[in-house]
Structure formats: C-alpha cells, structure tokens
Design a protein around this motif. Structure first.
Motif: not given
Length: 189
Positions: A61-89
């Motif tokens: 039941k947490i909340e974000f202010s504004g449009k952060k549910w759609d705008d905030k991205l969590y990013r990581w890299h798989t350490f393989y070439p072209g392995g940049f990944r991101s997911i919306k909040a």
C-alpha cells in the motif's frame, strides 16, 4: 530503573513495527535506516553493529507522489553486451510489492560490510500479517489526522516507554546467554 537494567536494555536488539500504508518509500527509508544502524543508541559507534530489527507491514500500500509510478525506472545491467535492463516502478511493484521499499532502504544504508547484516534485520511483509508478534517491543506507527505516520525512536534508555524490565534474568540452557524479560502492557496506546 537501575544501571544494570539500563545497560542491558541498551545492548538488547529491540524489534520495531512500522506500517508502510500510504507512506512514500524514500521517507520510510530515512526513518528506518537509523534504526537498523542503531544510531539513536548511546553506545553507537560506526565500527560496532548495534542496530535493531524492523518489521515493515503493508508494503503493498505504499504511495508515490506525482507521476512516479510511470516515470520512475529501476535499472540494472546483466554484464552481457547489450544487457541494460529497466523496469517501471508500477511493474516492479506489481511483480514484487516489497522490492521498492527494500531497494530504497538498501540505498539509504552506508556501503560497508554491515550493510548485509542490517538488511537481514529488515523484515518486509505485503499485508498486515507477520509472524513476529511476540517479538515486537514498540509500534512506531501513530495516527495523525487519520493518516498513519512513523515516529523515530528516542535514545533506547527512554523509548519505548511502555516496556518494563523485570528484575529476574534467566540463562539459556543451550547457549548460556542471559535472556531479557520484557513486560508489555495489555492495551497499547
């Protein structure tokens, strides 16, 4: 309270209950991080692990202010070439409701060897149910204007105020450690 009881209470790991409903993850992280580190204790030193346990409920039941549910991205890299990944909040929250809060608190803690031990003392639950009811010493949630807000504990010698140490101490028959007996009120405020 005599000096021995205060000293024992100071060194005891206390369990705190915090309700995450209608709270922002960053605000929760700034309040939980000092508790996990034990910064409010009079014995705190950065080279000593003296933090407490935190049970965080209602992470769904947490909340974000504004449009952060759609705008905030969590990013990581798989350490393989072209392995940049991101997911919306909102997608991460739908997949794992505890992960956003866990990432926020993990990011708020110092990057040292104690970080994994502190995170082990953080217990996250999606709903109201949790198995640590007998361990909870203080509920840090209070209602302010119909909205639940957290309070950061004072020094452990003064908070939680509703705990009374009993004069008797027992030794654990297996480990030989002294067990702390706490007497909680029947009707918490």
């Amino acid at each position: 309270m005599d000096k021995a009881s205060r000293a024992l209470l100071t060194h005891t790991r206390v369990w705190y209950l915090i309700d995450a409903a209608n709270q922002r993850p960053g605000r929760l992280a700034t309040q939980i991080s000092p508790i996990l580190q034990g910064k409010y204790k009079p014995i705190f030193h950065r080279s000593v692990d003296c933090g407490d346990h935190v049970v965080l409920i209602n992470t769904k039941k947490i909340e974000f202010s504004g449009k952060k549910w759609d705008d905030k991205l969590y990013r990581w890299h798989t350490f393989y070439p072209g392995g940049f990944r991101s997911i919306k909040a909102k997608d991460l929250h739908a997949r794992k409701p505890t992960e956003i809060v866990r990432k926020a608190i993990n990011g708020m803690l110092p990057r040292n060897s104690f970080r994994s031990k502190w995170m082990d003392r953080l217990h996250l639950f999606e709903g109201d149910e949790y198995p640590y009811a007998e361990n909870i010493a203080a509920d840090l949630t209070k209602e302010v204007g119909g909205v639940s807000r957290q309070i950061v504990p004072k020094m452990v010698l003064k908070a939680p105020a509703d705990i009374h140490l009993l004069e008797e101490f027992e030794k654990d028959e297996y480990t030989g450690e002294v067990l702390l007996h706490l007497e909680l009120p029947e009707n918490p405020k």
